[in-house]
Scaffold this motif. Structure first.
Motif, PDB file in Angstrom:
ATOM      1  N   ASN A  55     -10.835  -2.449 -52.122  1.00  0.00           N
ATOM      2  CA  ASN A  55     -10.636  -3.469 -50.989  1.00  0.00           C
ATOM      3  C   ASN A  55     -10.296  -2.844 -49.597  1.00  0.00           C
ATOM      4  N   LEU A  56     -10.955  -3.355 -48.573  1.00  0.00           N
ATOM      5  CA  LEU A  56     -10.908  -2.594 -47.380  1.00  0.00           C
ATOM      6  C   LEU A  56      -9.550  -2.710 -46.734  1.00  0.00           C
ATOM      7  N   PHE A  57      -9.002  -4.146 -46.816  1.00  0.00           N
ATOM      8  CA  PHE A  57      -7.643  -4.224 -46.339  1.00  0.00           C
ATOM      9  C   PHE A  57      -6.772  -3.241 -46.937  1.00  0.00           C
ATOM     10  N   ILE A  58      -6.653  -3.354 -48.319  1.00  0.00           N
ATOM     11  CA  ILE A  58      -5.616  -2.249 -48.683  1.00  0.00           C
ATOM     12  C   ILE A  58      -5.893  -0.741 -48.279  1.00  0.00           C
ATOM     13  N   SER A  59      -7.197  -0.279 -48.271  1.00  0.00           N
ATOM     14  CA  SER A  59      -7.197   1.081 -47.899  1.00  0.00           C
ATOM     15  C   SER A  59      -6.907   1.362 -46.470  1.00  0.00           C
ATOM     16  N   VAL A  60      -6.927   0.306 -45.678  1.00  0.00           N
ATOM     17  CA  VAL A  60      -6.673   0.505 -44.011  1.00  0.00           C
ATOM     18  C   VAL A  60      -4.906   0.429 -44.015  1.00  0.00           C
ATOM     19  N   PHE A  61      -4.661  -0.665 -44.743  1.00  0.00           N
ATOM     20  CA  PHE A  61      -3.304  -1.151 -44.446  1.00  0.00           C
ATOM     21  C   PHE A  61      -2.186   0.261 -45.175  1.00  0.00           C
ATOM     22  N   ASN A  62      -2.801   0.880 -46.344  1.00  0.00           N
ATOM     23  CA  ASN A  62      -1.931   1.949 -46.806  1.00  0.00           C
ATOM     24  C   ASN A  62      -2.065   3.152 -46.020  1.00  0.00           C
ATOM     25  N   GLU A  63      -3.306   3.381 -45.581  1.00  0.00           N
ATOM     26  CA  GLU A  63      -3.488   4.384 -44.479  1.00  0.00           C
ATOM     27  C   GLU A  63      -2.490   4.415 -43.126  1.00  0.00           C
ATOM     28  N   ILE A  64      -2.703   3.127 -42.612  1.00  0.00           N
ATOM     29  CA  ILE A  64      -1.726   3.145 -41.380  1.00  0.00           C
ATOM     30  C   ILE A  64      -0.277   3.267 -41.776  1.00  0.00           C
ATOM     31  N   PHE A  65       0.153   2.325 -43.094  1.00  0.00           N
ATOM     32  CA  PHE A  65       1.421   2.320 -43.231  1.00  0.00           C
ATOM     33  C   PHE A  65       1.988   3.444 -43.548  1.00  0.00           C
ATOM     34  N   LYS A  66       1.560   4.570 -44.390  1.00  0.00           N
ATOM     35  CA  LYS A  66       1.725   5.908 -44.586  1.00  0.00           C
ATOM     36  C   LYS A  66       1.738   6.679 -43.447  1.00  0.00           C
ATOM     37  N   GLU A  67       0.935   6.507 -42.189  1.00  0.00           N
ATOM     38  CA  GLU A  67       0.924   7.178 -41.254  1.00  0.00           C
ATOM     39  C   GLU A  67       2.079   6.818 -40.285  1.00  0.00           C
ATOM     40  N   LEU A  68       2.758   5.666 -40.481  1.00  0.00           N
ATOM     41  CA  LEU A  68       3.830   5.328 -39.622  1.00  0.00           C
ATOM     42  C   LEU A  68       5.109   5.649 -40.346  1.00  0.00           C
ATOM     43  N   VAL A  69       5.316   5.397 -41.668  1.00  0.00           N
ATOM     44  CA  VAL A  69       6.844   5.873 -42.454  1.00  0.00           C
ATOM     45  C   VAL A  69       6.521   6.918 -43.239  1.00  0.00           C
ATOM     46  N   SER A  70       5.418   7.739 -43.372  1.00  0.00           N
ATOM     47  CA  SER A  70       5.389   9.066 -44.101  1.00  0.00           C
ATOM     48  C   SER A  70       5.581   8.674 -45.445  1.00  0.00           C
ATOM     49  N   SER A  71       5.634   7.608 -46.217  1.00  0.00           N
ATOM     50  CA  SER A  71       5.564   7.327 -47.594  1.00  0.00           C
ATOM     51  C   SER A  71       4.714   6.045 -47.588  1.00  0.00           C
ATOM     52  N   SER A  72       4.923   5.690 -49.109  1.00  0.00           N
ATOM     53  CA  SER A  72       3.924   4.551 -49.668  1.00  0.00           C
ATOM     54  C   SER A  72       5.141   3.548 -50.156  1.00  0.00           C
ATOM     55  N   ALA A  73       4.667   2.122 -50.392  1.00  0.00           N
ATOM     56  CA  ALA A  73       5.699   1.273 -50.892  1.00  0.00           C
ATOM     57  C   ALA A  73       4.769   0.188 -51.711  1.00  0.00           C
ATOM     58  N   ASN A  74       5.284  -0.607 -52.579  1.00  0.00           N
ATOM     59  CA  ASN A  74       4.644  -1.599 -53.157  1.00  0.00           C
ATOM     60  C   ASN A  74       4.607  -3.115 -52.663  1.00  0.00           C
ATOM     61  N   PHE A  75       3.720  -3.706 -52.454  1.00  0.00           N
ATOM     62  CA  PHE A  75       3.424  -4.991 -51.770  1.00  0.00           C
ATOM     63  C   PHE A  75       2.758  -5.891 -52.578  1.00  0.00           C
ATOM     64  N   ARG A  76       3.257  -7.161 -52.693  1.00  0.00           N
ATOM     65  CA  ARG A  76       2.313  -8.244 -53.021  1.00  0.00           C
ATOM     66  C   ARG A  76       1.679  -8.865 -51.965  1.00  0.00           C
ATOM     67  N   MET A  77       0.196  -8.891 -52.069  1.00  0.00           N
ATOM     68  CA  MET A  77      -0.707  -9.372 -51.192  1.00  0.00           C
ATOM     69  C   MET A  77      -1.544 -10.516 -51.691  1.00  0.00           C
ATOM     70  N   VAL A  78      -1.666 -11.500 -50.811  1.00  0.00           N
ATOM     71  CA  VAL A  78      -2.245 -12.795 -51.303  1.00  0.00           C
ATOM     72  C   VAL A  78      -3.226 -13.023 -50.022  1.00  0.00           C
ATOM     73  N   PHE A  79      -4.393 -13.120 -50.387  1.00  0.00           N
ATOM     74  CA  PHE A  79      -5.516 -13.111 -49.335  1.00  0.00           C
ATOM     75  C   PHE A  79      -6.151 -14.620 -49.487  1.00  0.00           C
ATOM     76  N   GLU A  80      -6.253 -15.046 -48.505  1.00  0.00           N
ATOM     77  CA  GLU A  80      -6.993 -16.573 -48.483  1.00  0.00           C
ATOM     78  C   GLU A  80      -8.258 -16.340 -47.315  1.00  0.00           C
ATOM     79  N   ASN A  81      -9.308 -15.960 -47.906  1.00  0.00           N
ATOM     80  CA  ASN A  81     -10.577 -15.671 -47.157  1.00  0.00           C
ATOM     81  C   ASN A  81     -11.396 -16.818 -46.873  1.00  0.00           C
ATOM     82  N   ASN A  82     -11.313 -17.273 -45.748  1.00  0.00           N
ATOM     83  CA  ASN A  82     -12.251 -18.288 -45.232  1.00  0.00           C
ATOM     84  C   ASN A  82     -13.365 -17.908 -44.270  1.00  0.00           C
ATOM     85  N   ILE A  83     -13.422 -16.922 -43.828  1.00  0.00           N
ATOM     86  CA  ILE A  83     -14.578 -16.327 -43.010  1.00  0.00           C
ATOM     87  C   ILE A  83     -15.765 -15.696 -44.200  1.00  0.00           C
TER      88      ILE A  83
END
Length: 294
Positions: A55-83
């Motif tokens: 999932n492109l969203f998850i890979s970009v999100f994780n990369e930026i999040f780790k860059e900002l806080v120097s660690s990872s975390a767990n999240f529940r992500m709910v996608f509503e894709n209309n485009i």
């Protein structure tokens, strides 16, 4: 938190890789901290099991999040894709913008739109898509030294987008391969002059001049050969009060702009003629992505 990112339409005829706008069709993502990571998808891609892993969203999100806080975390992500995917409505730009902006928000950082826009260049080098996704409205944009510079004009409520979405996708990279490696001076001058004129029409809200301004000689007709029905879409649109009618991005979607009182008639004519295509009326988005508390 919740993030909404609008669909975008780029090129707008002669403004190849430079002009774009946003419409009120949104991808929506809800994110919350969780003990275990999980993904839920509705709408586009909901039947693609691999999207939950690749999932492109998850890979970009994780990369930026780790860059900002120097660690990872767990999240529940709910996608509503209309485009729609691969239809020239900026689905990949919407994913990238939403991933970067939500990573900043979930990491506890201020979400500055200029920062988000320039971060997005790492993943998407088309400013005509990412800029209206961030700021909305009509956008003229360039990239210089890895920074996006742009001019924005809000789009009047007097006009609407009547969008024709074919049942066949067009891959952007494959669509670019159709184009020639060189152009004539006449073709280049045509697009420079028409793109400049088109920008002033939006900036000054001279919408009656859009048909003249939107004439392209670089890419549209060459790409439309892959889906010849699009020539009839444009013909019918202009016969039914369209102010402009052009390929959206690299296709296959066609963007038609009309005065709001003409929108229903044009939608009806196009729906009757192209029954296998989806035809929708959208307002224009002047705000770009929105972050909300879910």
């Amino acid at each position: 938190m919740k993030i909404l990112v609008p669909a975008t339409s780029a090129n707008l005829g002669p403004g190849f890789d430079a002009l774009g706008l946003a419409v009120k069709l949104y991808n929506v993502v809800n994110i919350q901290e969780a003990k275990f990571s999980s993904v839920s998808i509705s709408g586009e891609g909901s039947d693609n099991i691999s999207l939950k892993r690749n999932n492109l969203f998850i890979s970009v999100f994780n990369e930026i999040f780790k860059e900002l806080v120097s660690s990872s975390a767990n999240f529940r992500m709910v996608f509503e894709n209309n485009i729609p995917f691969s239809r020239g409505l900026g689905s990949s730009s919407a994913v990238i913008i939403s991933a970067i902006a939500s990573a900043y928000a979930m990491a506890g950082f201020k979400v500055d739109k200029h920062t988000i826009l320039n971060k997005a260049l790492i993943y998407e080098n088309h400013p005509d898509n990412i800029t209206p996704a961030v700021f909305g409205g009509f956008i003229s944009a360039i990239v210089s030294n890895n920074v996006v510079h742009f001019s924005k004009s809000e789009i009047s409520d007097d006009i609407r987008a009547v969008v024709v979405i074919p049942d066949k996708p067009m891959n952007t990279n494959q669509s670019r391969e159709i184009l020639p490696k060189s152009y004539t001076l006449k073709e280049c001058v045509n697009n420079i002059s028409h793109a400049a004129f088109l920008a002033t029409c939006f900036l000054q809200k001279k919408y009656d001049m859009l048909r003249l301004a939107s004439f392209d000689m670089l890419h549209e007709d060459r790409r439309m050969v892959a889906l010849p029905e699009l020539f009839d879409v444009r013909k019918i649109a202009y016969e039914n009060a369209a102010l402009m009618s052009c390929l959206s991005g690299s296709g296959s979607t066609f963007l038609n702009i009309v005065y709001k009182n003409d929108a229903i008639n044009l939608k009806t004519k196009l729906s009757n003629k192209f029954q296998n295509f989806k035809v929708e009326i959208f307002d224009f988005d002047n705000d770009g992505f929105k972050l909300l508390q879910s």
